[in-house]
Design an enzyme around this catalytic site. Structure first.
Site, PDB file in Angstrom:
ATOM      1  N   SER A  91     -13.457 -17.914 -43.177  1.00  0.00           N
ATOM      2  CA  SER A  91     -12.779 -17.254 -44.295  1.00  0.00           C
ATOM      3  C   SER A  91     -12.002 -18.335 -45.043  1.00  0.00           C
ATOM      4  O   SER A  91     -10.797 -18.368 -45.070  1.00  0.00           O
ATOM      5  CB  SER A  91     -11.858 -16.143 -43.795  1.00  0.00           C
ATOM      6  OG  SER A  91     -10.763 -16.673 -43.102  1.00  0.00           O
ATOM      7  N   HIS A 151     -14.392 -12.430 -38.763  1.00  0.00           N
ATOM      8  CA  HIS A 151     -14.567 -13.085 -37.465  1.00  0.00           C
ATOM      9  C   HIS A 151     -15.225 -12.165 -36.442  1.00  0.00           C
ATOM     10  O   HIS A 151     -15.365 -12.529 -35.282  1.00  0.00           O
ATOM     11  CB  HIS A 151     -13.208 -13.560 -36.915  1.00  0.00           C
ATOM     12  CG  HIS A 151     -12.645 -14.710 -37.684  1.00  0.00           C
ATOM     13  ND1 HIS A 151     -11.407 -15.254 -37.421  1.00  0.00           N
ATOM     14  CD2 HIS A 151     -13.158 -15.440 -38.699  1.00  0.00           C
ATOM     15  CE1 HIS A 151     -11.176 -16.261 -38.254  1.00  0.00           C
ATOM     16  NE2 HIS A 151     -12.220 -16.387 -39.039  1.00  0.00           N
ATOM     17  N   GLN A 190      -8.287  -9.562 -40.113  1.00  0.00           N
ATOM     18  CA  GLN A 190      -9.020 -10.597 -39.387  1.00  0.00           C
ATOM     19  C   GLN A 190      -8.430 -10.891 -38.005  1.00  0.00           C
ATOM     20  O   GLN A 190      -9.168 -11.089 -37.048  1.00  0.00           O
ATOM     21  CB  GLN A 190      -9.020 -11.855 -40.240  1.00  0.00           C
ATOM     22  CG  GLN A 190      -9.742 -13.039 -39.669  1.00  0.00           C
ATOM     23  CD  GLN A 190      -9.736 -14.186 -40.669  1.00  0.00           C
ATOM     24  OE1 GLN A 190     -10.457 -14.161 -41.659  1.00  0.00           O
ATOM     25  NE2 GLN A 190      -8.904 -15.179 -40.423  1.00  0.00           N
ATOM     26  N   GLU A 191      -7.088 -10.943 -37.908  1.00  0.00           N
ATOM     27  CA  GLU A 191      -6.492 -11.390 -36.644  1.00  0.00           C
ATOM     28  C   GLU A 191      -5.263 -10.583 -36.259  1.00  0.00           C
ATOM     29  O   GLU A 191      -4.360 -10.396 -37.079  1.00  0.00           O
ATOM     30  CB  GLU A 191      -6.071 -12.864 -36.749  1.00  0.00           C
ATOM     31  CG  GLU A 191      -7.226 -13.773 -37.086  1.00  0.00           C
ATOM     32  CD  GLU A 191      -6.792 -15.199 -37.382  1.00  0.00           C
ATOM     33  OE1 GLU A 191      -5.690 -15.603 -36.944  1.00  0.00           O
ATOM     34  OE2 GLU A 191      -7.555 -15.899 -38.055  1.00  0.00           O
ATOM     35  N   GLU A 214     -12.737 -16.519 -32.230  1.00  0.00           N
ATOM     36  CA  GLU A 214     -11.537 -17.209 -31.753  1.00  0.00           C
ATOM     37  C   GLU A 214     -11.123 -16.746 -30.362  1.00  0.00           C
ATOM     38  O   GLU A 214      -9.991 -16.979 -29.933  1.00  0.00           O
ATOM     39  CB  GLU A 214     -10.398 -17.037 -32.773  1.00  0.00           C
ATOM     40  CG  GLU A 214     -10.768 -17.660 -34.119  1.00  0.00           C
ATOM     41  CD  GLU A 214      -9.635 -17.672 -35.131  1.00  0.00           C
ATOM     42  OE1 GLU A 214      -8.591 -17.057 -34.874  1.00  0.00           O
ATOM     43  OE2 GLU A 214      -9.816 -18.307 -36.184  1.00  0.00           O
ATOM     44  N   ASP A 219      -2.830 -11.688 -39.149  1.00  0.00           N
ATOM     45  CA  ASP A 219      -3.446 -12.402 -40.271  1.00  0.00           C
ATOM     46  C   ASP A 219      -4.487 -11.478 -40.887  1.00  0.00           C
ATOM     47  O   ASP A 219      -5.651 -11.494 -40.490  1.00  0.00           O
ATOM     48  CB  ASP A 219      -4.097 -13.717 -39.822  1.00  0.00           C
ATOM     49  CG  ASP A 219      -4.761 -14.444 -41.001  1.00  0.00           C
ATOM     50  OD1 ASP A 219      -4.614 -13.972 -42.155  1.00  0.00           O
ATOM     51  OD2 ASP A 219      -5.424 -15.478 -40.773  1.00  0.00           O
ATOM     52  N   GLU A 279       0.401 -13.240 -42.123  1.00  0.00           N
ATOM     53  CA  GLU A 279      -0.235 -14.347 -42.854  1.00  0.00           C
ATOM     54  C   GLU A 279      -1.243 -13.780 -43.853  1.00  0.00           C
ATOM     55  O   GLU A 279      -1.987 -12.854 -43.526  1.00  0.00           O
ATOM     56  CB  GLU A 279      -0.941 -15.228 -41.811  1.00  0.00           C
ATOM     57  CG  GLU A 279      -1.809 -16.334 -42.375  1.00  0.00           C
ATOM     58  CD  GLU A 279      -2.544 -17.063 -41.244  1.00  0.00           C
ATOM     59  OE1 GLU A 279      -2.028 -17.089 -40.105  1.00  0.00           O
ATOM     60  OE2 GLU A 279      -3.640 -17.562 -41.489  1.00  0.00           O
ATOM     61  N   ASP A 300      -1.796 -19.090 -46.138  1.00  0.00           N
ATOM     62  CA  ASP A 300      -2.893 -19.929 -45.637  1.00  0.00           C
ATOM     63  C   ASP A 300      -3.825 -20.216 -46.825  1.00  0.00           C
ATOM     64  O   ASP A 300      -3.745 -21.275 -47.441  1.00  0.00           O
ATOM     65  CB  ASP A 300      -3.603 -19.171 -44.495  1.00  0.00           C
ATOM     66  CG  ASP A 300      -4.927 -19.782 -44.084  1.00  0.00           C
ATOM     67  OD1 ASP A 300      -5.206 -20.920 -44.478  1.00  0.00           O
ATOM     68  OD2 ASP A 300      -5.701 -19.119 -43.355  1.00  0.00           O
ATOM     69  N   LYS A 339      -3.722 -26.552 -41.936  1.00  0.00           N
ATOM     70  CA  LYS A 339      -5.047 -26.844 -41.399  1.00  0.00           C
ATOM     71  C   LYS A 339      -5.497 -28.178 -41.985  1.00  0.00           C
ATOM     72  O   LYS A 339      -5.800 -28.250 -43.185  1.00  0.00           O
ATOM     73  CB  LYS A 339      -6.034 -25.764 -41.836  1.00  0.00           C
ATOM     74  CG  LYS A 339      -5.803 -24.384 -41.226  1.00  0.00           C
ATOM     75  CD  LYS A 339      -6.654 -23.352 -41.968  1.00  0.00           C
ATOM     76  CE  LYS A 339      -6.744 -22.031 -41.236  1.00  0.00           C
ATOM     77  NZ  LYS A 339      -7.333 -20.974 -42.092  1.00  0.00           N
ATOM     78  N   HIS A 381      -5.876 -24.109 -35.933  1.00  0.00           N
ATOM     79  CA  HIS A 381      -7.300 -24.384 -35.713  1.00  0.00           C
ATOM     80  C   HIS A 381      -8.112 -23.705 -36.827  1.00  0.00           C
ATOM     81  O   HIS A 381      -7.540 -23.092 -37.726  1.00  0.00           O
ATOM     82  CB  HIS A 381      -7.724 -23.811 -34.349  1.00  0.00           C
ATOM     83  CG  HIS A 381      -7.657 -22.312 -34.287  1.00  0.00           C
ATOM     84  ND1 HIS A 381      -8.259 -21.556 -33.311  1.00  0.00           N
ATOM     85  CD2 HIS A 381      -7.045 -21.397 -35.103  1.00  0.00           C
ATOM     86  CE1 HIS A 381      -8.039 -20.278 -33.528  1.00  0.00           C
ATOM     87  NE2 HIS A 381      -7.303 -20.152 -34.599  1.00  0.00           N
ATOM     88  N   ARG A 382      -9.459 -23.794 -36.749  1.00  0.00           N
ATOM     89  CA  ARG A 382     -10.347 -23.006 -37.590  1.00  0.00           C
ATOM     90  C   ARG A 382     -11.189 -22.112 -36.686  1.00  0.00           C
ATOM     91  O   ARG A 382     -11.254 -22.328 -35.481  1.00  0.00           O
ATOM     92  CB  ARG A 382     -11.299 -23.912 -38.405  1.00  0.00           C
ATOM     93  CG  ARG A 382     -10.641 -24.902 -39.337  1.00  0.00           C
ATOM     94  CD  ARG A 382      -9.687 -24.288 -40.336  1.00  0.00           C
ATOM     95  NE  ARG A 382     -10.222 -23.261 -41.208  1.00  0.00           N
ATOM     96  CZ  ARG A 382     -10.366 -23.367 -42.516  1.00  0.00           C
ATOM     97  NH1 ARG A 382     -10.039 -24.481 -43.125  1.00  0.00           N
ATOM     98  NH2 ARG A 382     -10.800 -22.349 -43.238  1.00  0.00           N
ATOM     99  N   SER A 383     -11.847 -21.145 -37.288  1.00  0.00           N
ATOM    100  CA  SER A 383     -12.657 -20.246 -36.456  1.00  0.00           C
ATOM    101  C   SER A 383     -13.861 -20.971 -35.848  1.00  0.00           C
ATOM    102  O   SER A 383     -14.300 -20.649 -34.751  1.00  0.00           O
ATOM    103  CB  SER A 383     -13.093 -19.023 -37.251  1.00  0.00           C
ATOM    104  OG  SER A 383     -13.695 -19.400 -38.464  1.00  0.00           O
ATOM    105  N   LYS A 437      -1.394 -22.032 -33.934  1.00  0.00           N
ATOM    106  CA  LYS A 437      -2.350 -20.935 -33.883  1.00  0.00           C
ATOM    107  C   LYS A 437      -3.647 -21.530 -33.378  1.00  0.00           C
ATOM    108  O   LYS A 437      -4.273 -22.330 -34.074  1.00  0.00           O
ATOM    109  CB  LYS A 437      -2.536 -20.427 -35.314  1.00  0.00           C
ATOM    110  CG  LYS A 437      -2.849 -18.973 -35.448  1.00  0.00           C
ATOM    111  CD  LYS A 437      -2.896 -18.583 -36.917  1.00  0.00           C
ATOM    112  CE  LYS A 437      -4.320 -18.470 -37.385  1.00  0.00           C
ATOM    113  NZ  LYS A 437      -4.502 -17.596 -38.555  1.00  0.00           N
TER     114      LYS A 437
HETATM  115  P1  PGA Z   1     -11.106 -19.547 -40.802  1.00  0.00           P
HETATM  116  O1  PGA Z   1      -9.960 -18.470 -40.563  1.00  0.00           O
HETATM  117  O2  PGA Z   1     -10.907 -20.685 -39.899  1.00  0.00           O
HETATM  118  O3  PGA Z   1     -12.362 -18.746 -40.506  1.00  0.00           O
HETATM  119  O4  PGA Z   1     -11.044 -19.922 -42.256  1.00  0.00           O
HETATM  120  C1  PGA Z   1      -8.758 -18.751 -39.987  1.00  0.00           C
HETATM  121  C2  PGA Z   1      -7.614 -18.151 -40.754  1.00  0.00           C
HETATM  122  O5  PGA Z   1      -7.809 -17.444 -41.762  1.00  0.00           O
HETATM  123  O6  PGA Z   1      -6.466 -18.395 -40.393  1.00  0.00           O
HETATM  124 ZN    ZN Z   2      -5.522 -17.238 -42.143  1.00  0.00          ZN
END
Ligand code: PGA
Ligand code: ZN
Length: 434
Positions: free
Chosen positions: A48, A161, A169-170, A211, A248, A292, A319, A344, A372-374, A395
């Protein structure tokens, strides 16, 4: 000419195409110094991604990895980049990162590829650390680094994800009431296991997403938060003061020209003011300490509205809106678009730019969360980065899947190594829902 007596002079840069945690290609680099030291690094990839991120370079050749190969990025490293940095001093991180940016010549690092540039940038830091025989976190920011981050652990995955119906997403757990990192990690893992039991009891599946969080077919945000609170309690902790919740939503992923859509079918439609009202309601019901990307990446007015409405009650993290870009963070500070920033390194492309983004945020009094990233690799660089910068939060996913644990286990090692000097401190007020 480089000083031949300087052992930290770069003698060669080498690269490979490897696979990330989703089985897609990514870049791995080794930087070799005159004194024989070697530093290696590999880079992650998002799913994302923010629209304004630095551009990773993919081959686009449909006969390999559906076009996602990185052979061109590898060739850029072993060709142009090797030619540019060979003979430079690996101890001069800023000079090398500037040279990489200049050689690339584009604003988004897209010509050589941000994936190529970042891998080299990180490997240079590791090579210098190895040559000086200091741990990476000391190499990045000198001797003062001693704060371990509070982990934000993603335990329920939705959005892009996972293949379930959750719009967000999270859903993360935040064991911020622990007294040290090792204890926080244990609490997080215990809640994670309790959540698995809770899900099983309700007949939900416990397969995991990118993740490491579970990806059950839940109907709503409420259901996800209820299950997490139940799991925190079942594991023997107090929801809020000991283990809190972070979200998130990654709202860009359920936003289009018509507004925000929270249901699977997308027939509902909300504006930012509606969403802010929903968040306020969830803050009343659940021990949420951080949100987030609660609104879409370009919804600047909404972000300012959300910060003035909720910013005193909860951490609001940008983000996709800031993409680790110092200039965007500066604008965001001036306009009050958040009170915290996700960091990131691969959104911006060099270690130096990443450190600058952290500095700008910290100077403004914003919280910083290293992320991190996914799509990840076993590289644990962000663990050292979090300690080096005293970021306060990290994270790195669920306590599950090797590429996530690589970061948490590295933090365990750093905490052990720092001994009495290690500091672990919650950035959150000990809040329970009102
Ligand atoms: P991504 O997502 O690593 O898939 O971009 C992580 C996030 O949105 O924090
Ligand atoms: Zn994010």
């Amino acid at each position: 000419m480089p000083d031949a007596a300087n052992g930290t002079t770069i003698s060669a840069v080498d690269a490979d195409e490897i696979l990330d945690s989703r089985g897609w290609p990514t870049v791995s680099v080794r930087v070799r110094l005159v004194d024989g030291s070697i530093g290696s690094a590999s880079v992650p990839a998002g799913a994302s991604t923010g629209r304004h991120e630095a551009a990773e370079r993919r081959d686009g050749n449909p006969s390999r990895f559906g076009g996602r190969g990185v052979q061109d990025a590898v060739a850029a490293i072993t060709g142009e980049i090797d030619g540019a940095v060979r003979g430079m001093d690996a101890a001069e991180q800023g000079t090398i990162d500037r040279a990489l940016t200049v050689v690339d010549g584009t604003a988004n690092k897209g010509r050589l590829g941000a994936n190529a540039i970042l891998a080299v940038s990180l490997a240079v830091a590791r090579a210098a650390a190895s040559s000086r025989r200091v741990p990476l976190y000391k190499q990045i920011r000198g001797g003062g680094a001693h704060r371990l981050p509070v982990p934000l652990m993603n335990v329920i995955n939705g959005g892009r994800h996972a293949d379930n119906g959750l719009p967000f997403q999270e859903f993360m757990i935040v064991p911020h009431g622990a007294t040290n990192f090792a204890e926080a990690l244990r609490w997080g893992a215990e809640v994670y296991h309790a959540l698995a039991d809770t899900l099983r009891k309700r007949g939900h599946r416990t397969a995991v997403g990118d993740e490491g969080g579970f990806a059950p077919d839940l109907a709503s945000v409420h259901e996800a938060c209820d299950l997490i609170v139940e799991a925190i309690t079942a594991a023997g902790f107090t929801p809020g003061p000991q283990v809190a919740i972070a979200l998130d939503p990654a709202a860009s992923s359920f936003h289009d020209a018509d507004g925000y859509h929270l249901t699977n079918a997308g027939r509902d439609r909300h504006d930012s003011t509606d969403l802010i009202r929903f968040y306020a309601d969830w803050l009343d019901r659940y021990p949420i300490v951080s949100i987030e990307d609660g609104l879409a990446e370009d919804d600047f007015d909404g972000a300012a509205e959300m910060t003035s409405a909720l910013g005193s009650r909860v951490q609001l993290v940008g983000d996709d809106m800031f993409v680790t870009d110092p200039a965007r963070i500066r604008e965001g500070v001036a306009a009050g678009r958040a009170n915290a920033v996700l960091i990131k390194p691969n959104q911006i492309g060099t270690l130096t730019d990443t450190l600058e983004a952290i500095r700008v945020a910290q100077q403004a009094g914003w919280a910083t969360i290293i992320s991190h990233r996914s799509g990840e690799t076993e590289d644990s660089f962000i663990a050292d980065l979090a300690v080096a910068t005293g970021a306060g939060q990290i994270k790195a996913g669920a306590p599950c899947r090797g590429e996530r644990l690589a970061k948490y286990n590295r933090l365990l090692a750093i905490e052990r190594e720092l001994g009495q000097a290690a500091v672990f401190q919650s950035p959150f007020t000990q809040r329970s829902p009102s």
